[in-house]
Design a protein around this motif. Structure first.
Motif, short mmCIF file in Angstrom:
data_model
loop_
_atom_site.label_atom_id
_atom_site.label_comp_id
_atom_site.label_asym_id
_atom_site.label_seq_id
_atom_site.Cartn_x
_atom_site.Cartn_y
_atom_site.Cartn_z
N ALA B 178 65.57 78.96 31.87
CA ALA B 178 66.65 79.08 30.89
C ALA B 178 68.01 79.10 31.56
CB ALA B 178 66.45 80.36 30.08
N TYR B 179 68.04 79.33 32.88
CA TYR B 179 69.33 79.42 33.55
C TYR B 179 69.46 78.32 34.60
CZ TYR B 179 66.12 82.02 36.52
OH TYR B 179 65.04 82.40 37.25
N GLY B 180 70.72 78.11 35.06
CA GLY B 180 70.97 77.04 36.02
C GLY B 180 71.18 75.73 35.29
N SER B 181 71.79 74.75 35.99
CA SER B 181 72.09 73.51 35.28
C SER B 181 70.83 72.66 35.12
CB SER B 181 73.19 72.74 35.99
OG SER B 181 72.87 72.64 37.35
N LYS B 182 70.88 71.81 34.09
CA LYS B 182 69.75 70.90 33.88
C LYS B 182 69.96 69.69 34.79
CE LYS B 182 67.77 73.27 30.73
NZ LYS B 182 66.67 74.07 31.27
N ILE B 183 69.02 69.44 35.62
CA ILE B 183 69.17 68.29 36.51
C ILE B 183 67.95 67.39 36.32
CG2 ILE B 183 69.26 67.52 38.91
CD1 ILE B 183 70.68 70.06 39.64
N ALA B 255 76.36 72.71 47.02
CA ALA B 255 75.09 72.11 46.65
C ALA B 255 74.75 72.38 45.19
CB ALA B 255 73.98 72.68 47.53
N LYS B 256 74.00 71.45 44.62
CA LYS B 256 73.45 71.70 43.29
C LYS B 256 72.12 72.43 43.41
CE LYS B 256 75.23 67.93 40.48
NZ LYS B 256 74.79 66.70 39.79
N ILE B 257 71.48 72.22 44.55
CA ILE B 257 70.19 72.86 44.77
C ILE B 257 70.19 73.49 46.16
CG2 ILE B 257 67.68 72.51 44.92
CD1 ILE B 257 67.98 70.02 43.24
N ILE B 258 69.73 74.70 46.24
CA ILE B 258 69.54 75.34 47.54
C ILE B 258 68.04 75.49 47.76
CG2 ILE B 258 69.86 77.42 48.92
CD1 ILE B 258 72.48 77.89 47.67
N GLU B 259 67.63 75.12 48.94
CA GLU B 259 66.20 75.21 49.25
C GLU B 259 66.03 76.31 50.29
OE1 GLU B 259 64.01 71.37 49.88
OE2 GLU B 259 64.16 71.96 51.97
N ILE B 260 65.22 77.30 49.97
CA ILE B 260 64.93 78.34 50.96
C ILE B 260 63.66 77.92 51.66
CG2 ILE B 260 64.61 80.79 51.35
CD1 ILE B 260 65.46 81.30 48.49
N LYS B 261 63.77 77.67 52.96
CA LYS B 261 62.57 77.26 53.67
C LYS B 261 61.88 78.50 54.22
CE LYS B 261 61.82 75.29 57.96
NZ LYS B 261 62.05 74.28 58.98
N THR B 319 74.41 83.95 43.98
CA THR B 319 75.80 84.42 44.07
C THR B 319 76.62 83.40 44.86
OG1 THR B 319 74.69 86.49 44.51
CG2 THR B 319 77.09 86.54 44.45
N MET B 320 76.02 82.92 45.96
CA MET B 320 76.73 81.95 46.78
C MET B 320 76.99 80.66 46.02
SD MET B 320 75.66 81.54 50.72
CE MET B 320 73.91 81.43 50.48
N GLY B 321 75.96 80.21 45.34
CA GLY B 321 76.02 78.88 44.75
C GLY B 321 76.57 78.85 43.33
N GLY B 322 76.74 79.97 42.71
CA GLY B 322 77.25 79.99 41.35
C GLY B 322 76.12 79.88 40.34
N SER B 323 76.49 80.07 39.08
CA SER B 323 75.45 80.21 38.05
C SER B 323 74.71 78.91 37.79
CB SER B 323 76.10 80.69 36.76
OG SER B 323 77.06 79.73 36.37
N LYS B 324 75.29 77.78 38.26
CA LYS B 324 74.64 76.51 37.95
C LYS B 324 73.57 76.12 38.95
CE LYS B 324 77.83 74.16 35.14
NZ LYS B 324 78.92 73.20 35.02
N ILE B 325 73.58 76.81 40.06
CA ILE B 325 72.72 76.38 41.17
C ILE B 325 71.23 76.46 40.81
CG2 ILE B 325 72.43 78.67 42.23
CD1 ILE B 325 73.59 75.85 44.33
N LEU B 326 70.45 75.54 41.37
CA LEU B 326 69.00 75.66 41.29
C LEU B 326 68.50 76.12 42.65
CD1 LEU B 326 67.71 72.50 39.39
CD2 LEU B 326 68.84 74.53 38.51
N VAL B 327 67.49 76.95 42.64
CA VAL B 327 66.93 77.44 43.90
C VAL B 327 65.48 76.97 44.02
CG1 VAL B 327 66.42 79.44 45.33
CG2 VAL B 327 68.44 79.45 43.88
N SER B 328 65.18 76.44 45.20
CA SER B 328 63.82 75.98 45.47
C SER B 328 63.26 76.81 46.62
CB SER B 328 63.86 74.51 45.85
OG SER B 328 62.77 74.18 46.67
N ALA B 329 62.01 77.20 46.53
CA ALA B 329 61.37 77.90 47.65
C ALA B 329 60.35 76.97 48.27
CB ALA B 329 60.70 79.18 47.17
N LYS B 330 60.55 76.69 49.55
CA LYS B 330 59.61 75.82 50.24
C LYS B 330 58.62 76.68 51.00
CE LYS B 330 59.46 72.18 53.72
NZ LYS B 330 60.26 71.29 54.56
N GLY B 348 62.44 84.34 40.87
CA GLY B 348 63.45 83.66 40.06
C GLY B 348 63.77 82.24 40.44
N VAL B 349 62.97 81.62 41.32
CA VAL B 349 63.31 80.26 41.72
C VAL B 349 63.02 79.26 40.59
CG1 VAL B 349 62.84 80.78 44.14
CG2 VAL B 349 61.06 79.72 42.72
#
Ligand code: SF4
Ligand code: SF4
Ligand code: SF4
Ligand code: SF4
Lengths: 499, 509
Positions: B178-183, B255-261, B319-330, B348-349
């Motif tokens: 429900a949150y983050g931008s639609k990509i 970034a629009k997407i941050i990936e946590i490796k 917080t870093m990326g702003g409310s639009k960011i998507l987060v990916s967990a690798k 929450g990813v």
């Protein structure tokens, strides 16, 4: 307790002639000696031979269509064009130093006449055999030469899975266990194991038990006698010296007791017959070999050994066989300290059952009888790569005894191990002692570092904690069964070439 | 490149143009060698026989020219085209067709010479090689994807029209929360992390340009964000890994997407590893490290030891990326990969990226590549099922990587339960990687891919590389659409979790 970090001193120990390479570079005889390949090659495969100055006056241009490699094309009819520079008296190109080639194809692409081509090296597959495949031999030679962990780029390149060892993946832990990262020197991971009866905590009545019969080894690797027909004093000398250096032990033929050692890092091995010739001095360790002759009165033999050499750590060697599991329980009850399970050189039982599953069964039987913690299990036969060590430990071994791997490390790569017997091709050539010792040290150092990689990925800090921990491995068999259940069965006339 | 630099607007050309992009020096290595014996009388019957134009006369003469080996489909020609098979057509038995040893010297069981050659063809021409030329659906690893086959509804000899294919949708929504931008990306894959240092800047740029052209993403890997990439920042995923090399709040914010490796499939449980030779002054600056020292990233994140820590980590990213960011967990594929995935979800990813153990890498210990963690094929259905059972499957995008080589692998991964895929090695094969495995040796890759050595890297220009990858993506998307068409499906979403459309052969089949 004084604390000294266990460390294996490795250094480069190259062995002449122990070079294996997959591809060779062929230079066709219509090479015009222009030297472009020499500049093209980043790894000095192509060089001129200053001793060979006679030019090929008849240098000709090969024929090939544009942008296409037609190096083996036999021109028909061949428009032989003399090369414009053929009068320049340059030394001839020497034969390519194939071992340096990384198959980048630069020279092949840049040769103006298409004289170069790469091909599989016919010698490549002649090292090792079906079990000790060339890739394994290559890895051991690298490990013995450098003492380093083999590293390469571009992901995994081999088959999906295989039998035995190749059907096991070890576990790793993703985020939640804060016990890792000892690999690069921050936290210490121990590879020490005990051979014999492990020291116990204080007994209930407050008295300590009698001194435990056990030795601490720095690595879970000991050296086994090479399978017959190899029986070479120089080899034994190298293994003993290396064992001393890395804090482990070598099993040696009991009657050829190593001379010149005050307390050799050796486990003398006797069978029922040779035991009669056992010396007076108590070496502190003893292997009774029940493989060829299984003594009828094994208990008598054991008792005699215990009387003659009191307080000696006694190891009984038996062929790897799940049917013997109950005898092993009996041995342990009668005060044997360790069991040596000997598989064939190809890592199977006589019936062809694989090492990993058999060791697992035996380990489980001993656990069921509440006796597993009393004794150590040594496994030998078919241990041909660094990953075999952690996998066997997960299956229930305490340590492995390596033999053919040592031979390979010493440059003996042409042999076969079919039908349970080692056959050498050509004479046994053992390298000079210092070099040989260093190569064995390098091998052990490299395998230990690779064991650390596996333990680190699991988040484990002590190798003894993964012994028999089958929950930390994933079996191809199990995963594949579960996976297969997802799919419908193809109809009988199904064509797998479409779809 | 200038015009590419100017427009970072989100409108994009939906169908990027492919164009012929040959390698300037690489000569094609043909699979077969065609030869003429002395019996040949230059009659030219073979010229007429071969539908692939292998036999030609020397221009302006009646003599036979050197055969165009790379077009020949080999002895299978006899059964596929019995009336054309030149060897039988030649009245003087003068034609030989033999395997080319050099071709066999390429590749390995996972990337067979056929697969490599077909990917190179796709990168050069933007379309699949002629049918029968290569076995390009599967490799020879004897397991996993290589044993899986689709149960196509359409017959083999049916062909889709271009309209059939145009009607098939392969785009993918990356955010189901429900949150983050639609990509939405136009193809169901994006590029995996390859760091500056492990690959050259040109290759990073090429991948970024291609990602932009195809409206998808590529990832920085863990070597920082070279400023040259900023024109493509809308198509770049910033990776944050354990070493935190070159991670700056500023770049994370782009970034629009941050990936946590958390882990990498090819070396699960081990940190990143950049050998000293490749840590040139440029690389070191980017990573804020000392040049020519080996760089190890630790494993794991020393701040993340529980799901709660992971949640904090994700919150920090947001917080870093702003409310639009998507987060990916690798994450990698341990036995409890399903639990790990659920943990990631509760952190929450938006995207769970499973990286299986047979994926690519710049350098990794061989022992880790083969032996630790399970192949991606086994992990996808486990995770898919578990997320379904937990009732959270439709809130998360499941991405698979680690040994995805072509459109068939992608389709299989999606049929097993993934939403999309990440590819890495395929991209670099497009810029002429031969999978020789010498990426870490000495000065690095001699083709200037996995190298920062200026002498090597000048072989690849970003524009050329981008065109090759754009071409490849075109061919991959056509292949993927054709697979869906042959299955009778209209969109890639319909394929997700449809393992009933697959057969799994026995390894002897
Ligand atoms: S293929 Fe590459 S490494 Fe091998 S000889 Fe030619 S230029 Fe040198
Ligand atoms: S480039 Fe070709 S022609 Fe020139 S020296 Fe090398 S092999 Fe001979
Ligand atoms: S075998 Fe077939 S494809 Fe090859 S050259 Fe002959 S006719 Fe052409
Ligand atoms: S060194 Fe070889 S495997 Fe690595 S990127 Fe270059 S061509 Fe590919």
């Amino acid at each position: 307790m004084s604390y000294k970090r266990y460390h294996i001193e490795t250094k480069t120990a190259p062995l002449e002639n122990a070079q294996i390479f997959k591809t060779i570079v062929n230079r066709a005889d219509f090479c015009i000696n222009c030297g472009i390949c020499q500049t093209a090659c980043p790894y000095d495969v192509h060089e001129r031979n200053p001793d060979y100055r006679s030019i090929k006056g008849s240098g000709v241009r090969g024929q090939g269509s544009e942008k296409e490699n037609t190096s083996s094309f036999v021109p028909h009819p061949s428009p032989l064009t003399p090369h414009p520079f053929s009068w320049i008296d340059l030394p001839q190109m020497a034969s390519p130093k194939n071992a340096n080639c990384t198959t980048c194809f630069h020279c092949v692409n840049e040769c103006p006449v298409g004289a170069l081509s790469l091909a599989a090296n016919p010698d490549y597959k002649t090292h090792g055999d079906d079990y000790y495949q060339t890739q394994k031999v290559e890895a051991i030679l690298f490990e013995a030469k450098t003492g380093r962990v083999p590293v390469s780029g571009a992901g995994y390149r081999g088959p999906f899975a295989g039998k035995g060892f190749d059907g096991i993946w070890t576990d790793m832990s993703e985020i939640v266990r804060p016990t890792r990262d000892g690999i690069h020197g921050r936290e210490w991971i121990s590879t020490a194991v005990y051979l014999g009866r492990r020291p116990k905590r204080l007994a209930l009545n407050g008295k300590t038990q009698a001194a435990p019969r056990c030795r601490e080894l720095g690595v879970p690797i000991i050296f086994n006698q090479a399978p017959p027909p190899v029986n070479d004093p120089e080899l034994t000398a190298i293994l003993l010296e290396a064992a001393q250096a890395v804090g482990t032990l070598a099993i040696v033929e009991g009657t050829s007791w190593p001379a010149g050692w005050a307390s050799p890092p050796a486990i003398p091995s006797f069978n029922e017959k040779t035991w009669l010739r056992a010396p007076e001095t108590n070496p502190g360790l003893l292997e009774l070999d029940f493989c060829d002759i299984y003594p009828e009165d094994w208990l008598g033999l054991l008792k005699e050994a215990k009387t003659r050499w009191p307080q000696t750590i006694i190891i009984i060697k038996v062929p790897l066989d799940p049917k013997l599991a109950y005898s092993l329980v009996r041995f342990a009850e009668e005060g044997v300290d360790a069991i040596h399970l000997a598989a064939t050189p190809q890592g199977t039982t006589k019936e062809g059952e694989h090492l990993t599953s058999t060791v697992k069964t035996i380990d489980e039987t001993l656990v069921d009888h509440g006796i597993r913690d009393e004794i150590s299990i040594i496994v030998s036969g078919g241990i041909a790569a660094a990953d075999h060590l952690p996998k066997l430990i997960l299956c229930g071994a305490d340590m492995v005894a390596i033999d053919v791997a040592c031979l390979i490390a010493l440059g003996i790569t042409k042999f076969s191990t079919e039908r349970g017997a080692l056959k050498l091709q050509g004479p046994l050539m053992i390298p000079p002692k210092t070099l040989g010792v260093q190569r064995i040290k390098n091998l052990v150092g490299s395998w230990r570092d690779q064991l650390l990689e596996i333990l680190g990925a699991m988040g484990m800090r002590d190798v003894v904690r993964i012994t028999g921990d089958t929950g930390r491995m994933m079996l191809h068999e199990d995963l594949d069964k579960e996976f297969r259940a997802l799919f419908p069965k193809p109809p009988n006339n199904w064509d797998p070439t479409y779809g | 490149m200038d015009n590419l630099r100017q427009s970072t607007a989100t409108t994009h050309n939906p169908q990027p143009t492919t164009s012929h992009a040959p390698h300037h020096a690489w000569k094609k290595i043909s699979k077969w060698r065609v030869g003429y014996t002395n019996n040949c009388i230059d009659c030219g019957l073979c010229v007429l026989a071969c539908p692939y134009g292998v036999h030609q006369r020397l221009p302006g003469t009646l003599k036979m020219a050197a055969p165009k080996n790379s077009g020949c489909i080999g002895p299978q020609c006899e059964s596929i085209l019995p009336d054309n098979y030149c060897v039988k057509q030649c009245p003087y038995d003068a034609i030989t067709v033999t395997p080319n040893e050099e071709f066999e010297a390429l590749g390995d069981p996972r990337y067979t010479p056929d697969l490599l050659a077909s990917l190179w063809h796709m990168a050069e021409y933007g379309e699949a090689p002629p049918e029968h030329l290569y076995e390009r659906r599967i490799g020879k690893s004897g397991g996993g994807f290589d044993l899986m086959r689709f149960n196509f509804k359409r017959l083999r000899n049916e062909r889709p029209t271009s309209r059939d294919l145009d009607n098939i949708s392969i785009s993918l929504d990356l955010n189901r929360r429900a949150y983050g931008s639609k990509i939405k990306i136009s193809v169901p894959w994006y590029g995996g992390g390859m760091s500056y240092g492990s690959v050259s800047l040109s290759v990073m740029l090429a991948r970024a340009m291609a990602a932009k052209a195809w409206n998808t993403f590529t990832s920085t890997g863990e070597g920082g964000y070279p400023k040259e990439l900023t024109p493509y920042k809308d198509y770049i995923i910033t990776q944050i890994a354990t070493g935190m090399f070159g991670v700056r709040e500023e770049t994370a914010g782009w970034a629009k997407i941050i990936e946590i490796k958390y882990a990498q499939g090819a070396k699960p449980g081990l940190g990143g590893h950049l050998l000293s030779d490749k840590n040139t002054p440029d690389v070191a600056r980017m990573r804020e490290a000392v040049p020519y020292t080996s760089l190890f990233s630790p494993f794991p994140f020393h701040s993340v030891y529980s799901v709660e820590d992971h949640k904090k980590h994700v919150d920090w990213m947001m917080t870093m990326g702003g409310s639009k960011i998507l987060v990916s967990a690798k994450v990698s594929t341990p036995t409890d990969v399903d639990m790990v995935a659920v943990g990631c979800y509760y952190g929450g990813v938006h995207i769970i990226h499973l990286d299986g153990s047979y994926g690519g890498t710049g350098a990794a210990p061989d022992i880790a590549k083969k032996n630790i963690a399970m192949p991606i094929e086994y992990a996808i259905p486990k995770v898919h099922r578990f997320l379904n059972e937990e009732g959270i499957r439709d809130e998360i995008t499941l991405i698979a990587s680690g040994g995805i080589r072509n459109a068939w692998d992608m389709a299989k991964a999606i049929a097993l339960g993934a939403d999309g895929c990440v590819i890495g090695t395929t991209d670099i094969v497009a810029v002429n990687c031969t999978r020789c495995g010498n990426c870490e040796k000495g000065r690095g890759c001699q083709h200037g891919i996995a190298s920062t050595d200026p002498e090597f890297t000048e072989q690849i220009s970003p524009e050329w590389g981008a065109q090759r990858i754009i071409n490849l993506y075109n061919a991959l998307s056509l292949d993927l659409k054709e697979i869906l068409w042959r299955l009778g499906l209209n969109s890639i979403q319909e394929l997700r979790g449809r393992h009933d459309l697959l057969y799994y052969l026995n390894d002897h089949q």
